[in-house]
Design an enzyme around this catalytic site. Sequence first.
Site, PDB file in Angstrom:
ATOM      1  N   SER A  37       0.689  -1.354  -0.105  1.00  0.00           N
ATOM      2  CA  SER A  37      -0.085  -0.090  -0.158  1.00  0.00           C
ATOM      3  C   SER A  37       0.898   1.311  -0.175  1.00  0.00           C
ATOM      4  O   SER A  37       0.447   2.597   0.059  1.00  0.00           O
ATOM      5  CB  SER A  37      -0.983   0.016   1.031  1.00  0.00           C
ATOM      6  OG  SER A  37      -0.010  -0.228   2.363  1.00  0.00           O
ATOM      7  N   ASN A 124      -2.523  -2.042  13.338  1.00  0.00           N
ATOM      8  CA  ASN A 124      -4.075  -1.989  12.985  1.00  0.00           C
ATOM      9  C   ASN A 124      -4.522  -0.807  13.886  1.00  0.00           C
ATOM     10  O   ASN A 124      -5.189   0.052  13.329  1.00  0.00           O
ATOM     11  CB  ASN A 124      -4.656  -3.083  13.680  1.00  0.00           C
ATOM     12  CG  ASN A 124      -4.470  -4.574  13.234  1.00  0.00           C
ATOM     13  OD1 ASN A 124      -3.726  -4.350  11.935  1.00  0.00           O
ATOM     14  ND2 ASN A 124      -4.681  -5.751  13.611  1.00  0.00           N
ATOM     15  N   THR A 169     -37.643  27.531 -13.039  1.00  0.00           N
ATOM     16  CA  THR A 169     -37.945  26.294 -12.480  1.00  0.00           C
ATOM     17  C   THR A 169     -38.190  25.651 -13.631  1.00  0.00           C
ATOM     18  O   THR A 169     -38.610  25.933 -14.776  1.00  0.00           O
ATOM     19  CB  THR A 169     -39.382  26.470 -11.632  1.00  0.00           C
ATOM     20  OG1 THR A 169     -40.305  27.006 -12.598  1.00  0.00           O
ATOM     21  CG2 THR A 169     -39.140  27.488 -10.346  1.00  0.00           C
ATOM     22  N   HIS A 170     -37.952  24.486 -13.627  1.00  0.00           N
ATOM     23  CA  HIS A 170     -38.089  23.337 -14.489  1.00  0.00           C
ATOM     24  C   HIS A 170     -37.252  23.793 -15.839  1.00  0.00           C
ATOM     25  O   HIS A 170     -37.450  23.545 -17.147  1.00  0.00           O
ATOM     26  CB  HIS A 170     -39.525  23.166 -15.198  1.00  0.00           C
ATOM     27  CG  HIS A 170     -40.562  22.937 -14.203  1.00  0.00           C
ATOM     28  ND1 HIS A 170     -41.023  21.845 -13.809  1.00  0.00           N
ATOM     29  CD2 HIS A 170     -40.838  23.395 -13.216  1.00  0.00           C
ATOM     30  CE1 HIS A 170     -41.584  21.488 -12.813  1.00  0.00           C
ATOM     31  NE2 HIS A 170     -41.812  22.851 -12.555  1.00  0.00           N
ATOM     32  N   SER A 291     -11.028  25.051 -29.400  1.00  0.00           N
ATOM     33  CA  SER A 291     -11.080  23.871 -30.006  1.00  0.00           C
ATOM     34  C   SER A 291     -10.117  23.820 -30.987  1.00  0.00           C
ATOM     35  O   SER A 291      -9.623  24.609 -31.644  1.00  0.00           O
ATOM     36  CB  SER A 291     -12.474  23.614 -30.738  1.00  0.00           C
ATOM     37  OG  SER A 291     -12.455  22.707 -31.911  1.00  0.00           O
ATOM     38  N   LYS A 297     -14.892  28.201 -31.106  1.00  0.00           N
ATOM     39  CA  LYS A 297     -15.268  27.576 -29.875  1.00  0.00           C
ATOM     40  C   LYS A 297     -14.669  28.391 -28.685  1.00  0.00           C
ATOM     41  O   LYS A 297     -13.404  28.898 -28.558  1.00  0.00           O
ATOM     42  CB  LYS A 297     -14.864  26.193 -29.769  1.00  0.00           C
ATOM     43  CG  LYS A 297     -15.698  25.259 -30.772  1.00  0.00           C
ATOM     44  CD  LYS A 297     -17.297  25.315 -30.373  1.00  0.00           C
ATOM     45  CE  LYS A 297     -17.505  24.537 -29.161  1.00  0.00           C
ATOM     46  NZ  LYS A 297     -17.332  23.144 -29.410  1.00  0.00           N
ATOM     47  N   ASN A 299     -14.716  26.737 -24.776  1.00  0.00           N
ATOM     48  CA  ASN A 299     -15.477  25.919 -24.199  1.00  0.00           C
ATOM     49  C   ASN A 299     -15.071  26.001 -22.644  1.00  0.00           C
ATOM     50  O   ASN A 299     -14.144  26.421 -22.267  1.00  0.00           O
ATOM     51  CB  ASN A 299     -14.855  24.581 -24.689  1.00  0.00           C
ATOM     52  CG  ASN A 299     -15.180  24.117 -26.101  1.00  0.00           C
ATOM     53  OD1 ASN A 299     -16.212  24.580 -26.370  1.00  0.00           O
ATOM     54  ND2 ASN A 299     -14.227  23.485 -26.665  1.00  0.00           N
ATOM     55  N   GLU A 304     -17.108  21.810 -16.804  1.00  0.00           N
ATOM     56  CA  GLU A 304     -17.272  20.435 -16.992  1.00  0.00           C
ATOM     57  C   GLU A 304     -16.581  19.465 -16.507  1.00  0.00           C
ATOM     58  O   GLU A 304     -17.166  18.330 -15.916  1.00  0.00           O
ATOM     59  CB  GLU A 304     -17.148  20.292 -18.569  1.00  0.00           C
ATOM     60  CG  GLU A 304     -17.806  21.265 -19.679  1.00  0.00           C
ATOM     61  CD  GLU A 304     -17.135  21.409 -21.283  1.00  0.00           C
ATOM     62  OE1 GLU A 304     -16.390  22.001 -21.395  1.00  0.00           O
ATOM     63  OE2 GLU A 304     -17.671  20.046 -21.649  1.00  0.00           O
ATOM     64  N   TYR A 331     -10.045  -5.786  12.825  1.00  0.00           N
ATOM     65  CA  TYR A 331      -9.201  -5.355  11.452  1.00  0.00           C
ATOM     66  C   TYR A 331      -9.188  -6.651  10.570  1.00  0.00           C
ATOM     67  O   TYR A 331      -9.236  -7.646  10.990  1.00  0.00           O
ATOM     68  CB  TYR A 331      -7.901  -4.946  11.756  1.00  0.00           C
ATOM     69  CG  TYR A 331      -7.146  -4.760  10.592  1.00  0.00           C
ATOM     70  CD1 TYR A 331      -7.054  -3.320   9.926  1.00  0.00           C
ATOM     71  CD2 TYR A 331      -6.246  -5.586   9.824  1.00  0.00           C
ATOM     72  CE1 TYR A 331      -6.451  -3.024   8.847  1.00  0.00           C
ATOM     73  CE2 TYR A 331      -5.590  -5.216   8.764  1.00  0.00           C
ATOM     74  CZ  TYR A 331      -5.651  -4.036   8.108  1.00  0.00           C
ATOM     75  OH  TYR A 331      -5.127  -3.568   7.063  1.00  0.00           O
ATOM     76  N   GLN A 336      -7.467  -1.884   4.030  1.00  0.00           N
ATOM     77  CA  GLN A 336      -6.511  -1.141   3.465  1.00  0.00           C
ATOM     78  C   GLN A 336      -7.013  -0.372   2.411  1.00  0.00           C
ATOM     79  O   GLN A 336      -6.322   0.598   1.635  1.00  0.00           O
ATOM     80  CB  GLN A 336      -5.342  -2.034   3.154  1.00  0.00           C
ATOM     81  CG  GLN A 336      -4.233  -1.535   2.402  1.00  0.00           C
ATOM     82  CD  GLN A 336      -2.920  -2.557   2.313  1.00  0.00           C
ATOM     83  OE1 GLN A 336      -2.403  -2.739   3.235  1.00  0.00           O
ATOM     84  NE2 GLN A 336      -2.693  -2.836   1.147  1.00  0.00           N
ATOM     85  N   LYS A 339      -7.914   3.889   1.632  1.00  0.00           N
ATOM     86  CA  LYS A 339      -7.008   5.164   1.504  1.00  0.00           C
ATOM     87  C   LYS A 339      -7.109   5.547   0.108  1.00  0.00           C
ATOM     88  O   LYS A 339      -7.183   6.623  -0.118  1.00  0.00           O
ATOM     89  CB  LYS A 339      -5.664   4.864   1.827  1.00  0.00           C
ATOM     90  CG  LYS A 339      -5.702   4.910   3.358  1.00  0.00           C
ATOM     91  CD  LYS A 339      -4.248   4.378   4.022  1.00  0.00           C
ATOM     92  CE  LYS A 339      -4.242   3.223   4.889  1.00  0.00           C
ATOM     93  NZ  LYS A 339      -5.175   2.153   4.736  1.00  0.00           N
TER      94      LYS A 339
HETATM   95  N1  ARG Z   1      -1.212  -1.427   5.286  1.00  0.00           N
HETATM   96  C1  ARG Z   1      -2.186  -1.634   6.182  1.00  0.00           C
HETATM   97  C2  ARG Z   1      -3.595  -0.849   6.146  1.00  0.00           C
HETATM   98  O1  ARG Z   1      -3.615   0.212   5.385  1.00  0.00           O
HETATM   99  C3  ARG Z   1      -1.898  -1.555   7.609  1.00  0.00           C
HETATM  100  C4  ARG Z   1      -2.425  -2.468   8.703  1.00  0.00           C
HETATM  101  C5  ARG Z   1      -1.983  -3.674   8.485  1.00  0.00           C
HETATM  102  N2  ARG Z   1      -2.138  -4.565   9.348  1.00  0.00           N
HETATM  103  C6  ARG Z   1      -2.143  -6.067   9.382  1.00  0.00           C
HETATM  104  N3  ARG Z   1      -2.490  -6.636  10.432  1.00  0.00           N
HETATM  105  N4  ARG Z   1      -1.653  -6.439   8.209  1.00  0.00           N
HETATM  106  O2  ARG Z   1      -4.611  -1.216   6.544  1.00  0.00           O
END
Ligand code: ARG
Length: 476
Positions: A37, A124, A169-170, A291, A297, A299, A304, A331, A336, A339
């Site tokens: 990660s 965790n 409206t509408h 464009s 144009k 734009n 958008e 957990y 994970q 994020k």
């Molecule tokens: N990279 C993990 C996460 O974002 C960290 C926690 C990992 N914990 C574990 N018991 N493997 O969730």
Amino acid sequence: MTKKTKTTKSGGKRSNTMWGGRFASGPAAIMEKINTSIDFDWHLYRQDIAASKAHAEMLAKQGIIAADDARKIVRGLDTILSEIGSGKFKFNRALEDIHMNVESRLAEMIGPAAGRLHTARSRNDQVATDFRLWIRSRIDDINGLLGDYQLALAEKALKHAGTVMPGFTHLQSAQPVTFGHHLLAYVEMAARDRGRFADSQSRLNDMPLGAAALAGTSFPIDRHMTAEALEFDRPMANSLDAVSDRDFVMETLAAASIASVHLSRFAEEIVIWTSPLVGLVRLSDKFTTGSSIMPQKRNPDAAELVRAKTGRVVGALNAMLMVMKGLPLAYQKDMQEDKEGTIDALDALALSIDAMTGMVRDMEPETERMKAAAGAGYATATDLADWLVRTLKMPFREAHHVTGRIVAKAAEAGLDLDRLPLAEMKKIEPRITQAVFGVLSVERSVSSRTSFGGTAPANVRAQAKKWLKRLEQERS
Ligand code: ARG
């Protein structure tokens, strides 16, 4: 900031130094790829380091590790913070995430003392703490950006408190309003958005750290001390809840989704207003693109894109709701996945708010066209009906009917309401007098709407000033 990440070529031959005791070999390359990660959780480095420092200091204060080791740990963590900040730090995918990248570098720098940092905690509670801190500070950024957006809107609203435009409206001409009034509607919406973010922030300010893996710890830790150091309101009361909870992610993404939906509505209006078919508002060259093939144009790409980015933000909320659905305590690695989408969604929202602020500052209403459009489509018909009620004491339903017949007559003659001769009106309602023309202009229409919250220029001016005062106070 650029980030350098190293990957092992064929999957590690060596087992992981963090848990190698139980393992004879490292993971398969594909295992490493799905498991890692660091490519997105490096964003959390400041929070990870701050939480580790607070934890180390608490461990020393409680006599769980030696004061000298804690000093080395804290100094080492400060060095790592500046290494990452200056782009010198080499992230390693084999070390999975930000927590193990930092700890491994700490071990390189200070040796065995680094191994004491992980006493009485787990990744965790660590990741849950880091991510709360990260979201808390990102909400601060977004709150500031929304304040700037409101300020730009209120400034423009004050300038155009008396600029008449068609209200819809509408998407049909309904009644004349002022441009300032329309802009202030978005100030109100942004205020509610800020309220939702603040609300989410107030609940996420509970600290998971010290819950350890899931059950708490046998070490005599002081979670109140770490909570205070990290500016949390309190440590979370249930260790299972502490490591399992991602409400703060869902709530923040829900607030972000609503804010983003609001921006998309305004963005859509900008797209409509700037279309040559409508032509109510003009954006300068700073906020339009050309464009490559059609020389004429102009734009409204930024509008958008703001409209489109709402898809990512709401998508991230949906993804997070689906990740959490049916997850047993405590957990699970599924979490994970919280994020990447969240970081992306909040970036997209921040960029969208900034772009909208820029467009608000840049846009200029085409006042003549707005005024003409405001009067077209018999937009003052309600004013005529109200005049019949007020002057002739007619019940509103009857006045509505009489006005409808007068509008039909005007349409037949191809005339606007205020151009229809009095004699023609009298054929439908003989008691109508010349005085009726006093309410049929768009200016008279808007200036008569003085009810609280109405579009009268005097109201709009007062509301814009109230907001400007409040927003400027907030900055000082
Ligand atoms: N990279 C993990 C996460 O974002 C960290 C926690 C990992 N914990 C574990 N018991 N493997 O969730």
